[in-house]
Design an enzyme around this catalytic site. Structure first.
Site, PDB file in Angstrom:
ATOM      1  N   ASP A  10       0.874  -1.183   0.000  1.00  0.00           N
ATOM      2  CA  ASP A  10       0.000   0.000   0.000  1.00  0.00           C
ATOM      3  C   ASP A  10       0.905   1.225   0.000  1.00  0.00           C
ATOM      4  O   ASP A  10       2.116   1.112   0.219  1.00  0.00           O
ATOM      5  CB  ASP A  10      -0.916   0.007   1.246  1.00  0.00           C
ATOM      6  CG  ASP A  10      -1.862   1.216   1.261  1.00  0.00           C
ATOM      7  OD1 ASP A  10      -2.389   1.564   0.190  1.00  0.00           O
ATOM      8  OD2 ASP A  10      -2.053   1.827   2.328  1.00  0.00           O
ATOM      9  N   SER A  11       0.298   2.387  -0.213  1.00  0.00           N
ATOM     10  CA  SER A  11       1.070   3.624  -0.129  1.00  0.00           C
ATOM     11  C   SER A  11       1.389   3.971   1.328  1.00  0.00           C
ATOM     12  O   SER A  11       2.263   4.791   1.579  1.00  0.00           O
ATOM     13  CB  SER A  11       0.278   4.771  -0.752  1.00  0.00           C
ATOM     14  OG  SER A  11      -0.940   4.929  -0.053  1.00  0.00           O
ATOM     15  N   TYR A  42      -0.757   8.296  -3.113  1.00  0.00           N
ATOM     16  CA  TYR A  42      -0.833   7.810  -4.498  1.00  0.00           C
ATOM     17  C   TYR A  42      -1.997   8.479  -5.241  1.00  0.00           C
ATOM     18  O   TYR A  42      -1.959   8.645  -6.448  1.00  0.00           O
ATOM     19  CB  TYR A  42      -1.081   6.301  -4.508  1.00  0.00           C
ATOM     20  CG  TYR A  42       0.139   5.412  -4.366  1.00  0.00           C
ATOM     21  CD1 TYR A  42       1.421   5.935  -4.202  1.00  0.00           C
ATOM     22  CD2 TYR A  42      -0.017   4.020  -4.404  1.00  0.00           C
ATOM     23  CE1 TYR A  42       2.515   5.083  -4.069  1.00  0.00           C
ATOM     24  CE2 TYR A  42       1.081   3.169  -4.283  1.00  0.00           C
ATOM     25  CZ  TYR A  42       2.343   3.697  -4.114  1.00  0.00           C
ATOM     26  OH  TYR A  42       3.415   2.849  -3.994  1.00  0.00           O
ATOM     27  N   GLY A  43      -3.056   8.808  -4.479  1.00  0.00           N
ATOM     28  CA  GLY A  43      -4.314   9.256  -5.087  1.00  0.00           C
ATOM     29  C   GLY A  43      -4.203  10.321  -6.167  1.00  0.00           C
ATOM     30  O   GLY A  43      -4.787  10.184  -7.238  1.00  0.00           O
ATOM     31  N   CYS A  73      -4.344  -1.770  -1.850  1.00  0.00           N
ATOM     32  CA  CYS A  73      -4.487  -0.349  -2.166  1.00  0.00           C
ATOM     33  C   CYS A  73      -5.371  -0.256  -3.411  1.00  0.00           C
ATOM     34  O   CYS A  73      -5.060  -0.883  -4.441  1.00  0.00           O
ATOM     35  CB  CYS A  73      -3.115   0.236  -2.452  1.00  0.00           C
ATOM     36  SG  CYS A  73      -3.149   1.928  -3.057  1.00  0.00           S
ATOM     37  N   THR A  75      -6.008   2.436  -5.245  1.00  0.00           N
ATOM     38  CA  THR A  75      -5.388   3.257  -6.286  1.00  0.00           C
ATOM     39  C   THR A  75      -4.394   2.427  -7.087  1.00  0.00           C
ATOM     40  O   THR A  75      -4.349   2.508  -8.323  1.00  0.00           O
ATOM     41  CB  THR A  75      -4.681   4.474  -5.638  1.00  0.00           C
ATOM     42  OG1 THR A  75      -5.527   5.019  -4.626  1.00  0.00           O
ATOM     43  CG2 THR A  75      -4.363   5.535  -6.668  1.00  0.00           C
ATOM     44  N   GLU A 152      -3.238   9.280   7.913  1.00  0.00           N
ATOM     45  CA  GLU A 152      -1.775   9.275   7.999  1.00  0.00           C
ATOM     46  C   GLU A 152      -1.281  10.271   9.051  1.00  0.00           C
ATOM     47  O   GLU A 152      -0.201  10.109   9.599  1.00  0.00           O
ATOM     48  CB  GLU A 152      -1.151   9.576   6.631  1.00  0.00           C
ATOM     49  CG  GLU A 152      -1.261   8.420   5.635  1.00  0.00           C
ATOM     50  CD  GLU A 152      -0.322   7.231   5.933  1.00  0.00           C
ATOM     51  OE1 GLU A 152       0.740   7.419   6.531  1.00  0.00           O
ATOM     52  OE2 GLU A 152      -0.698   6.103   5.550  1.00  0.00           O
ATOM     53  N   CYS A 184     -10.959   2.798  -0.446  1.00  0.00           N
ATOM     54  CA  CYS A 184      -9.566   3.177  -0.154  1.00  0.00           C
ATOM     55  C   CYS A 184      -9.254   2.473   1.149  1.00  0.00           C
ATOM     56  O   CYS A 184     -10.040   2.564   2.106  1.00  0.00           O
ATOM     57  CB  CYS A 184      -9.428   4.686  -0.001  1.00  0.00           C
ATOM     58  SG  CYS A 184      -7.796   5.180   0.629  1.00  0.00           S
ATOM     59  N   HIS A 186      -7.343   3.056   3.446  1.00  0.00           N
ATOM     60  CA  HIS A 186      -7.181   3.918   4.624  1.00  0.00           C
ATOM     61  C   HIS A 186      -8.519   4.170   5.345  1.00  0.00           C
ATOM     62  O   HIS A 186      -8.542   4.460   6.539  1.00  0.00           O
ATOM     63  CB  HIS A 186      -6.605   5.286   4.227  1.00  0.00           C
ATOM     64  CG  HIS A 186      -5.120   5.291   4.033  1.00  0.00           C
ATOM     65  ND1 HIS A 186      -4.518   4.720   2.928  1.00  0.00           N
ATOM     66  CD2 HIS A 186      -4.118   5.797   4.794  1.00  0.00           C
ATOM     67  CE1 HIS A 186      -3.204   4.880   3.026  1.00  0.00           C
ATOM     68  NE2 HIS A 186      -2.940   5.528   4.140  1.00  0.00           N
TER      69      HIS A 186
HETATM   70  N1  DGL Z   1      -4.738   3.296   0.532  1.00  0.00           N
HETATM   71  C1  DGL Z   1      -4.762   3.721  -0.802  1.00  0.00           C
HETATM   72  C2  DGL Z   1      -6.002   3.197  -1.531  1.00  0.00           C
HETATM   73  O1  DGL Z   1      -6.570   2.207  -1.134  1.00  0.00           O
HETATM   74  C3  DGL Z   1      -4.475   5.120  -1.235  1.00  0.00           C
HETATM   75  C4  DGL Z   1      -4.046   6.227  -0.398  1.00  0.00           C
HETATM   76  C5  DGL Z   1      -3.229   7.233  -1.169  1.00  0.00           C
HETATM   77  O2  DGL Z   1      -3.772   8.177  -1.774  1.00  0.00           O
HETATM   78  O3  DGL Z   1      -2.001   7.047  -1.173  1.00  0.00           O
HETATM   79  O4  DGL Z   1      -6.412   3.756  -2.526  1.00  0.00           O
END
Ligand code: DGL
Length: 268
Positions: A10-11, A42-43, A73, A75, A152, A184, A186
């Site tokens: 994941d990011s 990453y988004g 993740c 993304t 985060e 997501c 998160h």
């Molecule tokens: N946890 C990531 C997801 O499921 C993305 C978070 C990010 O933007 O880095 O998309």
């Protein structure tokens, strides 16, 4: 039977929501978790850039001889899953198809909301996966990138974030969705706030947790389970600051002795 580890990426700490569910269902498995916090979020990044980072992580995980890859993740799943599945010799599980399937099973009014990063919403991967199941679904997608920042920043237990979450999610009340996909990894850390914002009558779908069922099925299918009952090993790596990752991971996984290692993925 295979004692090789399962790889997770994941990011950041978000994929730990998937990881935690996997540990509960697969307590014997050795694991390696990589958080690319050096490149988070990453988004907002172009899909090609996310794909590049993902391949760097995958090459590290393949050197560690993983037997299965979980792209924890959304993304990264939207940007890279088809290429990973086409090119890797090991099974690869993403989170979007399982999330869409779980939502389709749950909805009764066919009105489904999706919250995710800009990258995931722009890719329209959830919209496509849901429409493939039922073209009559009425889908309300919304990018909520600030939710990643809140997690985060360690604010996932801070009650003062409720008003911003409630305000952001108002469109789902207006659209009368009965099911909301947390697209997501998160976002499940914010689950109580999200549930409170949309109302208890709305079913929340944790796409990462839905993906764990696919992991279990694939391990069975390929005879890759670890039946060894010795204490499994769990390695954590971050491309960011280990102290930052450790604090959140220790809290979320209730593992006060957890310590990650710094990972340098080389030049971008
Ligand atoms: N946890 C990531 C997801 O499921 C993305 C978070 C990010 O933007 O880095 O998309």
């Amino acid at each position: 039977m295979s004692q090789q580890p399962i790889g997770f990426l994941d990011s950041g700490v978000g994929g730990l929501t998937t990881f935690k569910a996997a540990l509960q269902q697969l307590p014997n498995e050795n694991t390696i978790y990589v958080a690319d916090e050096g490149h988070l979020p990453y988004g907002p990044r172009p899909a090609a850039e996310v794909k590049h980072f993902v391949w760097q992580i995958v090459s590290f995980l393949l050197d560690k001889d993983i037997k299965l890859l979980v792209v924890a993740c959304n993304t990264a799943t939207a940007a890279a899953l088809p290429a990973l599945q086409a090119k890797l010799a090991i099974p690869v599980v993403g989170v979007i198809a399982p999330g869409a399937q779980a939502a389709a099973r749950r909805t009764t009014n066919n009105k489904i909301g999706v919250i995710a990063t800009e990258g995931t919403i722009k890719s329209a991967a959830y919209q496509a996966a849901l429409r493939e199941i039922n073209p009559n679904f009425v889908i309300t997608p919304l990018a909520t990138p600030d939710f990643v920042t809140l997690v985060e920043a360690g604010r996932y237990q801070d009650p003062t974030i409720q008003p911003i979450i409630t305000q952001t999610l108002q469109p789902f009340r207006d659209a009368h969705v009965d099911t909301l996909i947390m697209g997501c990894t998160h976002f499940p850390l914010l689950r109580p706030f999200i549930q409170n914002a949309v109302g208890n009558e709305v079913s929340l779908i944790d796409a990462g947790v839905a993906a764990v069922d696919s992991v279990v099925a694939l391990l069975d299918h390929y005879h890759l389970n670890n039946y060894d009952h010795h204490q499994p090993s769990h390695e954590f790596y971050t491309t960011g600051t280990t102290a930052h990752f450790d604090k959140l991971a220790q809290q979320w996984l209730s593992q006060p002795t957890l310590h990650s290692q710094h990972l340098n993925l080389g030049s971008d």
